[in-house]
Scaffold this active site. Structure first.
Site, PDB file in Angstrom:
ATOM      1  N   GLY A 161      12.451  59.989 -16.384  1.00 43.65           N
ATOM      2  CA  GLY A 161      12.814  61.095 -15.167  1.00 43.65           C
ATOM      3  C   GLY A 161      13.870  61.485 -14.316  1.00 43.65           C
ATOM      4  O   GLY A 161      14.609  61.563 -13.852  1.00 43.65           O
ATOM      5  N   THR A 188      15.321  64.158 -16.204  1.00 47.32           N
ATOM      6  CA  THR A 188      16.394  65.437 -16.928  1.00 47.32           C
ATOM      7  C   THR A 188      16.384  66.308 -14.941  1.00 47.32           C
ATOM      8  O   THR A 188      16.505  67.892 -15.452  1.00 47.32           O
ATOM      9  CB  THR A 188      14.907  66.292 -17.065  1.00 47.32           C
ATOM     10  OG1 THR A 188      13.454  66.065 -17.110  1.00 47.32           O
ATOM     11  CG2 THR A 188      14.644  65.565 -18.789  1.00 47.32           C
ATOM     12  N   SER A 189      15.239  65.559 -14.136  1.00 49.25           N
ATOM     13  CA  SER A 189      15.781  65.975 -13.082  1.00 49.25           C
ATOM     14  C   SER A 189      15.510  65.173 -11.554  1.00 49.25           C
ATOM     15  O   SER A 189      15.689  64.408 -11.839  1.00 49.25           O
ATOM     16  CB  SER A 189      14.674  67.552 -12.472  1.00 49.25           C
ATOM     17  OG  SER A 189      13.057  66.470 -13.037  1.00 49.25           O
ATOM     18  N   ILE A 234      16.864  62.907  -8.465  1.00 48.30           N
ATOM     19  CA  ILE A 234      16.728  61.477  -8.719  1.00 48.30           C
ATOM     20  C   ILE A 234      18.020  61.168 -10.282  1.00 48.30           C
ATOM     21  O   ILE A 234      18.862  60.509  -9.954  1.00 48.30           O
ATOM     22  CB  ILE A 234      16.449  60.510  -7.926  1.00 48.30           C
ATOM     23  CG1 ILE A 234      16.288  61.048  -6.539  1.00 48.30           C
ATOM     24  CG2 ILE A 234      17.124  59.025  -7.697  1.00 48.30           C
ATOM     25  CD1 ILE A 234      14.228  60.094  -5.792  1.00 48.30           C
ATOM     26  N   LEU A 278       5.206  59.199 -20.155  1.00 47.30           N
ATOM     27  CA  LEU A 278       4.885  57.930 -19.340  1.00 47.30           C
ATOM     28  C   LEU A 278       3.782  57.702 -19.642  1.00 47.30           C
ATOM     29  O   LEU A 278       3.017  56.813 -18.930  1.00 47.30           O
ATOM     30  CB  LEU A 278       5.810  58.231 -18.993  1.00 47.30           C
ATOM     31  CG  LEU A 278       7.443  57.456 -19.008  1.00 47.30           C
ATOM     32  CD1 LEU A 278       8.140  57.374 -17.431  1.00 47.30           C
ATOM     33  CD2 LEU A 278       6.820  55.784 -19.136  1.00 47.30           C
ATOM     34  N   SER A 310       8.371  53.638  -2.274  1.00 46.79           N
ATOM     35  CA  SER A 310       8.496  55.085  -2.051  1.00 46.79           C
ATOM     36  C   SER A 310       7.636  53.838  -0.182  1.00 46.79           C
ATOM     37  O   SER A 310       6.794  53.185  -0.527  1.00 46.79           O
ATOM     38  CB  SER A 310       7.027  56.370  -1.837  1.00 46.79           C
ATOM     39  OG  SER A 310       6.672  57.192  -0.506  1.00 46.79           O
ATOM     40  N   TYR A 363     -11.470  60.572  -5.291  1.00 48.89           N
ATOM     41  CA  TYR A 363     -10.162  60.902  -5.701  1.00 48.89           C
ATOM     42  C   TYR A 363      -9.152  61.987  -4.354  1.00 48.89           C
ATOM     43  O   TYR A 363      -9.664  62.864  -3.858  1.00 48.89           O
ATOM     44  CB  TYR A 363      -9.686  62.205  -6.974  1.00 48.89           C
ATOM     45  CG  TYR A 363      -8.530  61.782  -7.188  1.00 48.89           C
ATOM     46  CD1 TYR A 363      -7.475  60.987  -7.399  1.00 48.89           C
ATOM     47  CD2 TYR A 363      -7.279  63.733  -6.697  1.00 48.89           C
ATOM     48  CE1 TYR A 363      -6.319  61.132  -7.910  1.00 48.89           C
ATOM     49  CE2 TYR A 363      -6.051  63.413  -6.794  1.00 48.89           C
ATOM     50  CZ  TYR A 363      -5.411  62.482  -7.363  1.00 48.89           C
ATOM     51  OH  TYR A 363      -4.456  62.122  -8.219  1.00 48.89           O
TER      52      TYR A 363
END
Length: 325
Positions: A43, A45-46, A48, A96, A177, A199
């Site tokens: 992750g 590419t943007s 954090i 992923l 988180s 869901y």
């Protein structure tokens, strides 16, 4: 309320850092890392991940970026090398949410024969609607937890080997988180997380982040049992708010506790002190070690999740992971 006020005010905790600490401040206060360190960041590419890649590259770390969107990865590489022409950035393709794709990336990376000192399991999604991966698994759980579990399992022996050969302690970071604490025990069902009957996007995200912490707890137990010089910690990166995250030279710079976790656990340093060696299986938020939920601390739950995950991967890939300690 007290913690909220501390966060908003940016008051430093015991570590000397707080919610307004920037990545560059952490880096400036750190000793220079040893040469030839290699880090994998998902992750990247943007957000954090991009800031993490930029700062580590600036510190001389070889950064490996497995990305779903190679165009974004190329743009990241060009941006980092514009700021730091000597930065070594290696790009791969990965999805992923796909177990086969994760396995393929690991095989390709290991074939390079590079060392591996740092693994940052940063990538994550928040899916508003119920979607399924190519493996027929709910997309949030597949991406945020399962993919990173397999990634870590396939690379852990390389990390242990690197630590033994170099004397530099390896570091794994799982992005989690604070909302992991919203998950109740009776709602944490492996079967339901794979294919939920009812869901709810927030619940699915919270469950995946709880799984990330449980993963860190169980892997810590196994690594300690074999006296391996690799640690794993979970990090809550904080809440993005205006004034804390800001544009800078095409990147995002701001208060990222993931980079403080590098500092306190000495992720990209030699990490020989007794204090650093003890920091594994911990949970960090806003630049300081914090308590996670009782469920996240449940060793039997962590082991159960680990075993169910291994069995699932074996069924889907017909791939036998190394036996745990």
């Amino acid at each position: 309320m007290k913690e909220t006020l501390r966060y908003l005010a940016g008051i430093a905790g015991p570590s000397g850092y707080g919610s307004k600490t920037t990545a560059d401040q952490v880096a400036r206060n750190s000793s220079s890392p040893p040469h030839h360190l290699t880090a994998i960041i998902t992750g990247a590419t943007s957000g954090i991940g991009a800031e993490t890649a930029r700062v580590l590259a600036k510190r001389g770390v070889r950064v490996v970026v497995p990305a779903r969107d190679l165009k974004k990865a190329v743009a990241l590489k060009e941006g980092i090398q514009k700021e730091n022409p000597n930065a070594e950035i290696v790009l791969f393709e990965i999805d992923l949410s796909s177990l086969a794709s994760v396995k393929r990336f690991c095989t390709q990376f290991l074939a390079l024969g590079l060392p591996l000192n740092i693994l940052i399991n940063n990538a994550g999604i928040f899916s508003q609607n119920l979607e399924f991966s190519e493996d027929k698994i709910e997309m949030t759980f597949a991406t945020n937890y399962l993919g990173h579990y397999l990634l870590t399992e396939m690379l852990i022996e390389k990390m242990v080997e690197t630590a033994e050969q170099t004397g530099i302690q390896g570091r794994i970071i799982n992005l989690s988180s604070v909302i992991h604490s919203w998950v109740k025990r009776d709602c944490f069902s492996f079967t339901q997380m794979l294919n939920p009957n009812n869901y709810n996007a927030t619940r699915a995200y919270a469950q995946s982040k709880l799984a990330n912490i449980l993963h860190a707890k169980e892997l810590t137990r196994q690594l300690k049992a074999r006296n391996a010089r690799v640690s794993i910690n979970a990090v809550h990166p904080g809440i993005v708010k205006t004034g804390i995250i800001r544009a800078h030279k095409g990147f995002i710079t701001g208060r990222f506790s993931i980079l403080h976790c590098f500092e306190i656990a000495q992720v990209y340093l030699t990490a020989l002190s007794p204090q650093a060696q003890e920091l594994s299986g911990k949970y960090f938020a806003d630049c300081n070690e914090c308590n996670c939920s009782a469920l996240a601390n449940d060793e039997s739950e962590a082991r159960s999740l680990w075993r169910q995950t291994r069995a699932l991967i074996h069924r889907r890939l017909q791939y036998q992971l190394p036996a745990p300690s």
